[in-house]
Design an enzyme around this catalytic site. Structure first.
Site, mmCIF file in Angstrom:
data_model
loop_
_atom_site.group_PDB
_atom_site.id
_atom_site.type_symbol
_atom_site.label_atom_id
_atom_site.label_comp_id
_atom_site.label_asym_id
_atom_site.label_seq_id
_atom_site.Cartn_x
_atom_site.Cartn_y
_atom_site.Cartn_z
ATOM 1 N N LYS A 106 -12.132 3.684 10.979
ATOM 2 C CA LYS A 106 -10.689 3.926 11.080
ATOM 3 C C LYS A 106 -10.333 4.894 12.206
ATOM 4 O O LYS A 106 -9.197 5.362 12.282
ATOM 5 C CB LYS A 106 -10.164 4.471 9.748
ATOM 6 C CG LYS A 106 -10.350 3.503 8.584
ATOM 7 C CD LYS A 106 -9.787 4.073 7.302
ATOM 8 C CE LYS A 106 -10.020 3.121 6.141
ATOM 9 N NZ LYS A 106 -9.480 3.647 4.866
ATOM 10 N N ASN A 119 -7.765 0.676 1.156
ATOM 11 C CA ASN A 119 -7.286 0.291 -0.164
ATOM 12 C C ASN A 119 -6.799 -1.153 -0.229
ATOM 13 O O ASN A 119 -6.934 -1.807 -1.265
ATOM 14 C CB ASN A 119 -6.166 1.245 -0.601
ATOM 15 C CG ASN A 119 -6.033 1.303 -2.104
ATOM 16 O OD1 ASN A 119 -7.028 1.263 -2.822
ATOM 17 N ND2 ASN A 119 -4.800 1.385 -2.589
ATOM 18 N N ARG A 153 -6.338 6.472 -5.835
ATOM 19 C CA ARG A 153 -5.779 5.338 -5.106
ATOM 20 C C ARG A 153 -5.203 4.314 -6.069
ATOM 21 O O ARG A 153 -5.783 4.005 -7.112
ATOM 22 C CB ARG A 153 -6.855 4.674 -4.246
ATOM 23 C CG ARG A 153 -7.601 5.645 -3.328
ATOM 24 C CD ARG A 153 -6.654 6.403 -2.413
ATOM 25 N NE ARG A 153 -5.878 5.521 -1.576
ATOM 26 C CZ ARG A 153 -6.281 5.086 -0.382
ATOM 27 N NH1 ARG A 153 -7.442 5.433 0.087
ATOM 28 N NH2 ARG A 153 -5.489 4.297 0.325
ATOM 29 N N PRO A 200 -3.625 2.710 8.676
ATOM 30 C CA PRO A 200 -4.248 1.508 9.225
ATOM 31 C C PRO A 200 -5.732 1.427 8.865
ATOM 32 O O PRO A 200 -6.449 2.419 8.932
ATOM 33 C CB PRO A 200 -4.055 1.681 10.737
ATOM 34 C CG PRO A 200 -2.871 2.581 10.873
ATOM 35 C CD PRO A 200 -2.953 3.512 9.710
ATOM 36 N N GLU A 201 -6.163 0.240 8.484
ATOM 37 C CA GLU A 201 -7.566 0.027 8.137
ATOM 38 C C GLU A 201 -8.321 -0.535 9.340
ATOM 39 O O GLU A 201 -7.745 -0.723 10.420
ATOM 40 C CB GLU A 201 -7.649 -0.874 6.910
ATOM 41 C CG GLU A 201 -6.906 -0.274 5.718
ATOM 42 C CD GLU A 201 -7.069 -1.032 4.414
ATOM 43 O OE1 GLU A 201 -8.049 -1.798 4.271
ATOM 44 O OE2 GLU A 201 -6.220 -0.860 3.516
#
Length: 312
Positions: free
Chosen positions: A50, A220, A299, A2-3
Protein backbone atom coordinates in the site's frame (compact mmCIF):
# COMPACT_ATOMS: atom_id res chain seq x y z
CA UNK A 1 -7.67 3.72 2.23
CA UNK A 2 -6.50 2.65 -1.23
CA UNK A 3 -5.53 -1.01 -1.40
CA UNK A 4 -2.82 -2.68 -3.44
CA UNK A 5 -4.52 -2.48 -6.87
CA UNK A 6 -5.18 1.26 -6.47
CA UNK A 7 -1.60 2.05 -5.43
CA UNK A 8 -0.31 0.04 -8.38
CA UNK A 9 -2.36 2.26 -10.64
CA UNK A 10 -0.94 5.36 -8.94
CA UNK A 11 2.56 4.08 -9.68
CA UNK A 12 1.69 3.76 -13.37
CA UNK A 13 0.71 7.43 -13.37
CA UNK A 14 4.08 8.46 -11.96
CA UNK A 15 6.30 6.25 -14.12
CA UNK A 16 6.21 8.45 -17.27
CA UNK A 17 7.82 11.24 -15.23
CA UNK A 18 10.85 9.18 -14.21
CA UNK A 19 13.98 10.91 -15.50
CA UNK A 20 12.43 14.39 -15.42
CA UNK A 21 13.50 17.32 -13.25
CA UNK A 22 11.18 19.03 -10.78
CA UNK A 23 10.85 22.68 -11.84
CA UNK A 24 8.33 23.88 -9.24
CA UNK A 25 6.64 22.46 -6.16
CA UNK A 26 3.55 23.17 -4.11
CA UNK A 27 1.18 21.54 -1.67
CA UNK A 28 -0.16 21.74 1.85
CA UNK A 29 2.07 19.17 3.54
CA UNK A 30 3.35 20.35 6.93
CA UNK A 31 5.55 17.37 7.78
CA UNK A 32 7.45 17.51 4.51
CA UNK A 33 9.36 20.57 3.32
CA UNK A 34 8.14 20.45 -0.28
CA UNK A 35 10.82 22.93 -1.34
CA UNK A 36 13.42 20.20 -0.76
CA UNK A 37 12.15 18.60 -3.97
CA UNK A 38 12.90 21.62 -6.14
CA UNK A 39 15.41 20.99 -8.95
CA UNK A 40 15.67 17.26 -8.13
CA UNK A 41 15.32 14.53 -10.73
CA UNK A 42 12.74 11.80 -10.25
CA UNK A 43 14.95 8.74 -10.56
CA UNK A 44 12.61 5.83 -9.85
CA UNK A 45 9.04 4.92 -8.91
CA UNK A 46 8.09 1.71 -7.11
CA UNK A 47 5.07 0.29 -5.35
CA UNK A 48 5.15 -2.15 -2.45
CA UNK A 49 1.82 -3.18 -0.97
CA UNK A 50 0.00 0.00 0.00
CA UNK A 51 3.04 2.29 -0.22
CA UNK A 52 4.33 4.26 -3.18
CA UNK A 53 8.06 5.06 -3.25
CA UNK A 54 9.65 7.83 -5.32
CA UNK A 55 13.43 8.21 -5.58
CA UNK A 56 14.96 11.65 -6.18
CA UNK A 57 18.55 12.60 -7.04
CA UNK A 58 20.34 15.83 -7.84
CA UNK A 59 19.54 16.88 -11.40
CA UNK A 60 23.22 16.93 -12.35
CA UNK A 61 23.81 13.51 -10.78
CA UNK A 62 25.02 10.40 -12.60
CA UNK A 63 21.50 9.12 -13.17
CA UNK A 64 20.43 11.92 -15.48
CA UNK A 65 18.89 10.75 -18.76
CA UNK A 66 20.38 11.23 -22.19
CA UNK A 67 18.69 13.49 -24.73
CA UNK A 68 17.19 10.42 -26.39
CA UNK A 69 15.86 9.15 -23.06
CA UNK A 70 14.37 12.56 -22.31
CA UNK A 71 12.54 12.52 -25.64
CA UNK A 72 11.20 9.05 -24.90
CA UNK A 73 10.05 10.18 -21.45
CA UNK A 74 8.17 13.09 -23.00
CA UNK A 75 6.48 10.76 -25.46
CA UNK A 76 5.47 8.48 -22.58
CA UNK A 77 4.15 11.48 -20.66
CA UNK A 78 2.05 12.51 -23.64
CA UNK A 79 0.67 8.99 -23.93
CA UNK A 80 -0.17 9.01 -20.21
CA UNK A 81 -2.14 12.23 -20.67
CA UNK A 82 -4.14 10.59 -23.44
CA UNK A 83 -4.91 7.64 -21.19
CA UNK A 84 -5.82 9.73 -18.16
CA UNK A 85 -9.42 8.72 -18.42
CA UNK A 86 -8.42 5.06 -18.24
CA UNK A 87 -5.48 5.01 -15.86
CA UNK A 88 -6.11 8.14 -13.81
CA UNK A 89 -7.17 8.03 -10.20
CA UNK A 90 -10.49 9.90 -10.13
CA UNK A 91 -10.99 11.64 -6.83
CA UNK A 92 -13.73 9.63 -5.38
CA UNK A 93 -16.72 9.18 -7.58
CA UNK A 94 -19.86 8.16 -5.75
CA UNK A 95 -18.88 4.53 -6.19
CA UNK A 96 -15.23 4.92 -5.20
CA UNK A 97 -16.24 6.96 -2.18
CA UNK A 98 -18.38 4.11 -0.92
CA UNK A 99 -15.46 1.72 -1.18
CA UNK A 100 -12.98 3.51 1.07
CA UNK A 101 -12.37 3.24 4.80
CA UNK A 102 -10.45 5.61 7.06
CA UNK A 103 -9.01 2.98 9.39
CA UNK A 104 -5.92 0.84 9.09
CA UNK A 105 -4.39 -1.84 11.24
CA UNK A 106 -1.04 -1.43 12.89
CA UNK A 107 0.51 -3.67 10.26
CA UNK A 108 -0.88 -1.37 7.54
CA UNK A 109 0.41 1.87 9.03
CA UNK A 110 3.42 3.55 7.43
CA UNK A 111 6.75 3.02 9.10
CA UNK A 112 8.27 5.77 11.20
CA UNK A 113 10.64 8.21 9.56
CA UNK A 114 14.22 6.98 9.65
CA UNK A 115 16.10 10.11 8.67
CA UNK A 116 16.59 11.83 5.37
CA UNK A 117 17.24 9.56 2.41
CA UNK A 118 16.58 9.96 -1.28
CA UNK A 119 13.36 7.89 -1.30
CA UNK A 120 10.02 9.51 -0.53
CA UNK A 121 7.58 7.00 0.97
CA UNK A 122 3.93 7.88 0.32
CA UNK A 123 1.15 6.19 2.29
CA UNK A 124 -2.38 7.12 1.25
CA UNK A 125 -5.24 7.89 3.59
CA UNK A 126 -8.96 7.84 3.03
CA UNK A 127 -9.69 8.96 -0.54
CA UNK A 128 -5.96 9.30 -1.20
CA UNK A 129 -5.12 9.54 -4.89
CA UNK A 130 -2.60 10.61 -7.52
CA UNK A 131 -3.49 12.76 -10.52
CA UNK A 132 -1.36 13.42 -13.59
CA UNK A 133 -1.58 16.72 -15.49
CA UNK A 134 -4.84 17.79 -13.88
CA UNK A 135 -6.26 18.58 -10.46
CA UNK A 136 -9.08 16.86 -8.65
CA UNK A 137 -12.36 18.75 -8.58
CA UNK A 138 -15.21 18.50 -6.10
CA UNK A 139 -17.96 16.20 -7.34
CA UNK A 140 -20.36 17.00 -4.52
CA UNK A 141 -20.96 19.58 -1.82
CA UNK A 142 -19.38 19.10 1.60
CA UNK A 143 -21.31 19.00 4.87
CA UNK A 144 -21.47 22.80 4.90
CA UNK A 145 -22.95 22.83 1.44
CA UNK A 146 -19.79 24.25 -0.14
CA UNK A 147 -18.33 22.99 -3.40
CA UNK A 148 -14.71 23.05 -2.34
CA UNK A 149 -12.01 21.34 -4.36
CA UNK A 150 -9.69 18.95 -2.48
CA UNK A 151 -6.40 20.47 -1.34
CA UNK A 152 -3.33 18.60 -2.61
CA UNK A 153 -0.62 17.56 -0.17
CA UNK A 154 2.04 17.76 -2.87
CA UNK A 155 2.27 19.10 -6.41
CA UNK A 156 5.32 18.40 -8.57
CA UNK A 157 5.70 20.46 -11.75
CA UNK A 158 8.31 19.09 -14.15
CA UNK A 159 10.44 20.82 -16.76
CA UNK A 160 8.53 18.98 -19.47
CA UNK A 161 5.42 20.96 -18.53
CA UNK A 162 3.60 18.01 -16.97
CA UNK A 163 2.80 17.69 -13.28
CA UNK A 164 1.78 15.19 -10.60
CA UNK A 165 -0.68 15.89 -7.78
CA UNK A 166 -0.91 13.85 -4.56
CA UNK A 167 -3.96 13.96 -2.30
CA UNK A 168 -4.57 12.81 1.26
CA UNK A 169 -1.30 11.05 1.96
CA UNK A 170 1.56 10.89 4.45
CA UNK A 171 5.06 11.43 3.11
CA UNK A 172 8.39 10.71 4.79
CA UNK A 173 11.94 10.37 3.53
CA UNK A 174 13.64 6.99 3.82
CA UNK A 175 16.92 5.45 2.71
CA UNK A 176 15.30 2.74 0.57
CA UNK A 177 11.95 1.03 0.02
CA UNK A 178 11.22 -1.24 2.96
CA UNK A 179 9.39 -4.04 1.33
CA UNK A 180 9.39 -7.77 0.80
CA UNK A 181 8.08 -8.67 -2.67
CA UNK A 182 7.38 -12.17 -1.38
CA UNK A 183 4.54 -10.76 0.72
CA UNK A 184 2.99 -8.58 -2.04
CA UNK A 185 -0.11 -10.29 -3.40
CA UNK A 186 0.33 -8.56 -6.77
CA UNK A 187 4.02 -9.37 -7.13
CA UNK A 188 5.33 -12.20 -9.31
CA UNK A 189 7.58 -12.99 -6.33
CA UNK A 190 4.66 -13.55 -3.96
CA UNK A 191 5.49 -16.57 -1.76
CA UNK A 192 2.45 -18.87 -1.57
CA UNK A 193 4.10 -21.26 0.88
CA UNK A 194 4.79 -18.57 3.44
CA UNK A 195 1.30 -17.16 3.03
CA UNK A 196 -0.25 -20.60 3.56
CA UNK A 197 1.77 -21.11 6.73
CA UNK A 198 0.47 -17.78 8.04
CA UNK A 199 -3.12 -18.74 7.25
CA UNK A 200 -2.72 -21.94 9.28
CA UNK A 201 -2.35 -19.93 12.51
CA UNK A 202 -5.07 -20.37 15.17
CA UNK A 203 -6.12 -16.71 14.82
CA UNK A 204 -9.40 -15.76 13.14
CA UNK A 205 -8.78 -15.89 9.42
CA UNK A 206 -9.98 -12.29 8.94
CA UNK A 207 -7.16 -11.06 11.21
CA UNK A 208 -4.44 -12.94 9.33
CA UNK A 209 -5.54 -11.69 5.92
CA UNK A 210 -4.90 -8.09 6.97
CA UNK A 211 -1.42 -8.82 8.30
CA UNK A 212 0.78 -6.89 5.87
CA UNK A 213 3.80 -9.03 6.76
CA UNK A 214 2.25 -11.83 4.72
CA UNK A 215 -0.39 -10.11 2.57
CA UNK A 216 1.00 -6.72 1.64
CA UNK A 217 -1.58 -4.69 -0.25
CA UNK A 218 -4.56 -6.74 0.93
CA UNK A 219 -7.13 -4.51 2.62
CA UNK A 220 -10.62 -4.70 4.04
CA UNK A 221 -12.44 -4.71 0.71
CA UNK A 222 -10.38 -7.61 -0.63
CA UNK A 223 -10.68 -9.43 2.70
CA UNK A 224 -14.48 -9.33 2.70
CA UNK A 225 -14.83 -10.32 -0.93
CA UNK A 226 -12.42 -13.25 -0.94
CA UNK A 227 -13.83 -14.74 2.26
CA UNK A 228 -17.23 -14.78 0.58
CA UNK A 229 -15.83 -16.20 -2.64
CA UNK A 230 -14.09 -18.98 -0.68
CA UNK A 231 -17.20 -19.52 1.48
CA UNK A 232 -15.28 -19.10 4.74
CA UNK A 233 -16.67 -17.50 7.89
CA UNK A 234 -14.45 -14.52 8.85
CA UNK A 235 -13.94 -15.64 12.47
CA UNK A 236 -12.90 -19.19 11.61
CA UNK A 237 -9.49 -20.00 13.13
CA UNK A 238 -7.12 -20.82 10.31
CA UNK A 239 -5.95 -23.94 12.13
CA UNK A 240 -9.43 -25.47 11.74
CA UNK A 241 -9.52 -25.12 7.97
CA UNK A 242 -8.43 -27.83 5.58
CA UNK A 243 -5.40 -27.12 3.43
CA UNK A 244 -7.63 -27.24 0.34
CA UNK A 245 -9.81 -24.46 1.82
CA UNK A 246 -6.75 -22.32 2.51
CA UNK A 247 -5.44 -22.96 -1.00
CA UNK A 248 -8.77 -21.85 -2.46
CA UNK A 249 -8.78 -18.72 -0.28
CA UNK A 250 -5.27 -17.84 -1.47
CA UNK A 251 -6.29 -18.38 -5.09
CA UNK A 252 -9.25 -16.04 -4.54
CA UNK A 253 -6.99 -13.38 -3.03
CA UNK A 254 -4.59 -13.38 -5.97
CA UNK A 255 -7.28 -13.61 -8.65
CA UNK A 256 -9.56 -10.95 -7.12
CA UNK A 257 -6.67 -8.50 -6.61
CA UNK A 258 -5.38 -9.01 -10.15
CA UNK A 259 -8.82 -8.61 -11.70
CA UNK A 260 -9.46 -5.47 -9.65
CA UNK A 261 -6.21 -3.98 -10.95
CA UNK A 262 -7.00 -4.88 -14.55
CA UNK A 263 -10.47 -3.35 -14.22
CA UNK A 264 -8.95 -0.15 -12.85
CA UNK A 265 -6.59 0.08 -15.80
CA UNK A 266 -9.58 -0.26 -18.12
CA UNK A 267 -11.40 2.51 -16.25
CA UNK A 268 -13.97 0.12 -14.79
CA UNK A 269 -15.24 0.26 -11.23
CA UNK A 270 -15.43 -2.44 -8.60
CA UNK A 271 -18.70 -4.34 -8.16
CA UNK A 272 -18.45 -6.01 -4.74
CA UNK A 273 -20.62 -8.95 -3.85
CA UNK A 274 -20.79 -8.45 -0.07
CA UNK A 275 -18.75 -5.39 0.90
CA UNK A 276 -21.20 -2.76 2.20
CA UNK A 277 -24.11 -4.81 0.87
CA UNK A 278 -27.31 -5.95 2.57
CA UNK A 279 -27.71 -9.21 0.65
CA UNK A 280 -25.32 -11.66 -0.96
CA UNK A 281 -25.69 -12.47 -4.69
CA UNK A 282 -27.94 -15.40 -3.76
CA UNK A 283 -30.35 -13.11 -1.94
CA UNK A 284 -29.42 -14.10 1.63
CA UNK A 285 -29.35 -11.33 4.27
CA UNK A 286 -25.81 -10.39 5.29
CA UNK A 287 -24.44 -10.02 8.79
CA UNK A 288 -22.20 -7.13 9.76
CA UNK A 289 -19.69 -7.00 12.60
CA UNK A 290 -16.56 -5.19 13.69
CA UNK A 291 -13.61 -7.48 14.36
CA UNK A 292 -9.95 -7.08 15.08
CA UNK A 293 -7.14 -8.30 17.33
CA UNK A 294 -6.98 -7.14 20.93
CA UNK A 295 -5.31 -3.75 21.05
CA UNK A 296 -5.51 -3.36 17.27
CA UNK A 297 -7.85 -1.65 14.85
CA UNK A 298 -11.32 -3.10 14.50
CA UNK A 299 -12.49 -3.57 10.93
CA UNK A 300 -16.05 -3.76 9.63
CA UNK A 301 -16.82 -7.17 8.16
CA UNK A 302 -19.76 -8.41 6.09
CA UNK A 303 -20.55 -12.09 5.65
CA UNK A 304 -23.40 -14.42 4.71
CA UNK A 305 -24.33 -16.88 7.48
CA UNK A 306 -25.73 -19.30 4.90
CA UNK A 307 -22.91 -19.18 2.35
CA UNK A 308 -20.20 -18.81 5.01
CA UNK A 309 -21.34 -20.97 7.95
CA UNK A 310 -19.43 -20.86 11.21
CA UNK A 311 -17.08 -23.77 11.87
CA UNK A 312 -18.05 -25.42 15.17
Amino acid sequence: MPEGPSVRKFQLLTSPFVGQVVAKVGGSSRKLNVNDLNALRLQDSQVHGKNLYLAFVAAEGPFGPTAEETALQREACGAAQGQQGQVGAPHPSSQDEELQEPQHSRSEAPEAAEGRGNWLRIHFGMFGSVWANEFSRANRANKRGDWKDPVPRLVLHFESGGFLVFYNCRMVWCSSPRADPASDILSVEFHRGRALRALCAPNPICYTLLDQRYFSGLGNIIKNEILYLARIHPLTPGSLLALSDLERLLDCAIQFSSEWLHNKLRGQGLHPQVYQKEQCPLGHPLMKGTFGPSGGFQRVTWWCPQCQPAVL
